[in-house]
Design an enzyme around this catalytic site. Structure first.
Site, PDB file in Angstrom:
ATOM      1  N   LYS A  47       0.851  -1.206   0.000  1.00  0.00           N
ATOM      2  CA  LYS A  47       0.000   0.000   0.000  1.00  0.00           C
ATOM      3  C   LYS A  47       0.880   1.247   0.000  1.00  0.00           C
ATOM      4  CE  LYS A  47      -4.338   1.050   2.407  1.00  0.00           C
ATOM      5  NZ  LYS A  47      -5.195   0.407   1.412  1.00  0.00           N
ATOM      6  N   ARG A 105     -13.721 -12.858   4.729  1.00  0.00           N
ATOM      7  CA  ARG A 105     -14.923 -12.060   4.469  1.00  0.00           C
ATOM      8  C   ARG A 105     -15.433 -12.399   3.087  1.00  0.00           C
ATOM      9  NH1 ARG A 105     -11.447  -7.146   5.893  1.00  0.00           N
ATOM     10  NH2 ARG A 105     -11.265  -7.349   8.129  1.00  0.00           N
ATOM     11  N   SER A 114     -21.936  -0.818  -2.038  1.00  0.00           N
ATOM     12  CA  SER A 114     -21.494  -0.202  -3.292  1.00  0.00           C
ATOM     13  C   SER A 114     -21.729  -1.114  -4.497  1.00  0.00           C
ATOM     14  CB  SER A 114     -19.987   0.094  -3.213  1.00  0.00           C
ATOM     15  OG  SER A 114     -19.261  -1.107  -2.997  1.00  0.00           O
ATOM     16  N   GLU A 139      -3.361  -9.326   3.269  1.00  0.00           N
ATOM     17  CA  GLU A 139      -4.709  -9.630   2.775  1.00  0.00           C
ATOM     18  C   GLU A 139      -4.642 -10.148   1.343  1.00  0.00           C
ATOM     19  OE1 GLU A 139      -8.659  -7.100   3.158  1.00  0.00           O
ATOM     20  OE2 GLU A 139      -7.631  -6.574   1.306  1.00  0.00           O
ATOM     21  N   ASN A 148     -13.338  -8.089 -10.935  1.00  0.00           N
ATOM     22  CA  ASN A 148     -12.128  -7.245 -10.984  1.00  0.00           C
ATOM     23  C   ASN A 148     -12.336  -6.047 -11.913  1.00  0.00           C
ATOM     24  OD1 ASN A 148      -9.357  -6.790 -10.255  1.00  0.00           O
ATOM     25  ND2 ASN A 148      -8.853  -7.287 -12.368  1.00  0.00           N
ATOM     26  N   GLU A 154     -14.691   1.097 -10.678  1.00  0.00           N
ATOM     27  CA  GLU A 154     -15.308   1.819  -9.553  1.00  0.00           C
ATOM     28  C   GLU A 154     -14.246   2.498  -8.703  1.00  0.00           C
ATOM     29  OE1 GLU A 154     -17.301   2.083  -5.503  1.00  0.00           O
ATOM     30  OE2 GLU A 154     -15.422   1.151  -6.104  1.00  0.00           O
ATOM     31  N   HIS A 155     -13.107   1.826  -8.531  1.00  0.00           N
ATOM     32  CA  HIS A 155     -12.034   2.386  -7.712  1.00  0.00           C
ATOM     33  C   HIS A 155     -11.502   3.670  -8.344  1.00  0.00           C
ATOM     34  CE1 HIS A 155      -8.044   2.655  -5.779  1.00  0.00           C
ATOM     35  NE2 HIS A 155      -8.644   2.066  -4.766  1.00  0.00           N
TER      36      HIS A 155
HETATM   37  P1  0O2 Z   1      -7.226   0.221  -1.769  1.00  0.00           P
HETATM   38  O1  0O2 Z   1      -6.923   1.510  -2.436  1.00  0.00           O
HETATM   39  O2  0O2 Z   1      -7.803  -0.794  -2.682  1.00  0.00           O
HETATM   40  O3  0O2 Z   1      -6.069  -0.314  -0.978  1.00  0.00           O
HETATM   41  P2  0O2 Z   1     -13.062  -0.425   4.522  1.00  0.00           P
HETATM   42  O4  0O2 Z   1     -12.520   0.475   5.539  1.00  0.00           O
HETATM   43  O5  0O2 Z   1     -14.473  -0.873   4.716  1.00  0.00           O
HETATM   44  O6  0O2 Z   1     -12.836   0.129   3.115  1.00  0.00           O
HETATM   45  P3  0O2 Z   1     -11.732  -2.786   5.617  1.00  0.00           P
HETATM   46  O7  0O2 Z   1     -12.715  -2.928   6.706  1.00  0.00           O
HETATM   47  O8  0O2 Z   1     -10.326  -2.540   5.952  1.00  0.00           O
HETATM   48  O9  0O2 Z   1     -12.187  -1.715   4.519  1.00  0.00           O
HETATM   49  O10 0O2 Z   1     -11.745  -4.139   4.861  1.00  0.00           O
HETATM   50  P4  0O2 Z   1     -12.513  -4.675   3.619  1.00  0.00           P
HETATM   51  O11 0O2 Z   1     -13.760  -3.904   3.349  1.00  0.00           O
HETATM   52  O12 0O2 Z   1     -12.639  -6.136   3.804  1.00  0.00           O
HETATM   53  O13 0O2 Z   1     -11.464  -4.427   2.466  1.00  0.00           O
HETATM   54  C1  0O2 Z   1     -11.037  -3.178   2.081  1.00  0.00           C
HETATM   55  C2  0O2 Z   1     -10.455  -3.297   0.700  1.00  0.00           C
HETATM   56  O14 0O2 Z   1     -11.362  -3.989  -0.156  1.00  0.00           O
HETATM   57  C3  0O2 Z   1     -10.307  -1.935   0.093  1.00  0.00           C
HETATM   58  O15 0O2 Z   1      -9.054  -1.405   0.444  1.00  0.00           O
HETATM   59  C4  0O2 Z   1     -10.442  -2.214  -1.379  1.00  0.00           C
HETATM   60  O16 0O2 Z   1      -9.252  -2.776  -1.915  1.00  0.00           O
HETATM   61  C5  0O2 Z   1     -11.504  -3.297  -1.381  1.00  0.00           C
HETATM   62  N1  0O2 Z   1     -12.844  -2.703  -1.391  1.00  0.00           N
HETATM   63  C6  0O2 Z   1     -13.736  -2.730  -0.384  1.00  0.00           C
HETATM   64  N2  0O2 Z   1     -14.876  -2.101  -0.741  1.00  0.00           N
HETATM   65  C7  0O2 Z   1     -14.711  -1.682  -2.010  1.00  0.00           C
HETATM   66  C8  0O2 Z   1     -15.553  -0.985  -2.942  1.00  0.00           C
HETATM   67  O17 0O2 Z   1     -16.693  -0.611  -2.663  1.00  0.00           O
HETATM   68  N3  0O2 Z   1     -15.022  -0.730  -4.170  1.00  0.00           N
HETATM   69  C9  0O2 Z   1     -13.759  -1.138  -4.521  1.00  0.00           C
HETATM   70  N4  0O2 Z   1     -13.342  -0.849  -5.747  1.00  0.00           N
HETATM   71  N5  0O2 Z   1     -12.936  -1.784  -3.660  1.00  0.00           N
HETATM   72  C10 0O2 Z   1     -13.411  -2.060  -2.430  1.00  0.00           C
HETATM   73  P5  0O2 Z   1      -8.844   0.131   0.615  1.00  0.00           P
HETATM   74  O18 0O2 Z   1      -7.761   0.350   1.607  1.00  0.00           O
HETATM   75  O19 0O2 Z   1     -10.150   0.799   0.922  1.00  0.00           O
HETATM   76  O20 0O2 Z   1      -8.386   0.647  -0.775  1.00  0.00           O
END
Ligand code: 0O2
Ligand code: 0O2
Length: 216
Positions: A47, A105, A114, A139, A148, A154-155
């Site tokens: 990250k 999860r 979303s 993870e 994907n 979406e990202h």
């Molecule tokens: P990045 O930029 O991908 O590293 P949260 O705080 O809810 O977002 P949490 O609880 O840490 O996340 O865990 P979760 O939800 O199991 O996993 C988070 C990661 O899953 C995100 O990392 C994204 O990679 C992916 N993700 C979760 N929700 C979404 C979504 O709605 N859209 C997309 N495109 N990816 C999602 P980061 O750190 O948020 O972002």
């Protein structure tokens, strides 16, 4: 406090590099043995520091607790052709002795509001460092190519709108996610039907090893 981010991230980079090799190795082994792999391709990243800092604010994570509370500093992604491949990969990961799974999860069958779908596995992974073994959190996200595609688009839109999607865009993204999932279901059905045809043909041609679909 993290005094030197470069140093702090070293074991995470090591873990991502090692796991990419290991997971790509599984793909190679499947291809050699079965002619088909539930793993289509693997990506991985550490990250970026800015994203770590942004997530610390968003999730109220104290810098002193980063190692324990941020699970995806080391992140791997496994892309699969079919939804059923995801669960085959998950089963395979559960059996590995080099990772200790802490949490799973299933956002494949419990999609996020979303529209996001993927299977997430949070685990502990031991890295050998100069000062001995260091266990880090990492993870793995397992998803189909269609999931994907949706998550990638979406990202990047999320980045543009900084998470504040206009209502209409939000609902269009949700229906696009459903369309992607229907595509996954359709592909699985097609594959199932081809497999059935294959089995019937095999039964008729016992001993004939030239059937094209035998690796589905
Ligand atoms: P990045 O930029 O991908 O590293 P949260 O705080 O809810 O977002 P949490 O609880 O840490 O996340 O865990 P979760 O939800 O199991 O996993 C988070 C990661 O899953 C995100 O990392 C994204 O990679 C992916 N993700 C979760 N929700 C979404 C979504 O709605 N859209 C997309 N495109 N990816 C999602 P980061 O750190 O948020 O972002
Ligand atoms: P090939 O055969 O060249 O495609 P690296 O450390 O160089 O292995 P890097 O640069 O860290 O990888 O990038 P990352 O993001 O971890 O992984 C990139 C790998 O995923 C590359 O494979 C890409 O080809 C592959 N990849 C990315 N997107 C897609 C996609 O949409 N479809 C497919 N099939 N592959 C994709 P390699 O290992 O470099 O091998």
């Amino acid at each position: 406090m993290v005094e030197d981010w470069g140093n702090f991230l070293v074991p995470y980079k090591q873990a991502v590099d090692e796991l990419k090799v290991k997971l790509r190795g599984i793909r190679g082994e499947y291809l050699r043995v079965d002619g088909r792999s539930p793993i289509e391709f693997v990506t991985g990243r550490v990250k970026p520091i800015d994203s770590i800092k942004e997530k610390m604010v968003r999730r109220h994570i104290n810098e002193d607790r980063l190692e324990e509370d941020m699970e995806d500093i080391a992140g791997l992604r496994i892309m699969c052709q079919f939804v059923e491949d995801i669960y085959q990969v998950v089963d395979l990961l559960r059996k590995r002795t080099d990772i200790t799974i802490l949490e799973e999860r299933d956002y494949v069958h419990n999609k996020k509001p979303s529209g996001y779908r993927s299977y997430h596995i949070v685990f502990e992974y031991p890295v050998q460092t100069l000062t001995g073994e260091k266990k880090i959190l990492a993870e793995i996200q397992v998803r189909t190519l269609a999931m994907n595609f949706w998550a990638t688009v979406e990202h990047s839109l999320n980045y543009k709108y900084q998470g504040e999607f206009p209502t209409q865009l939000k609902s269009r993204l949700q229906s696009a996610s459903e369309a992607a999932f229907r595509l996954d279901e359709e592909m699985s059905e097609i594959r199932g039907e081809l497999k059935e045809t294959d089995q019937v043909e095999n039964a008729h041609n016992v001993g004939d090893s030239s059937n094209e679909n035998s690796n589905l």
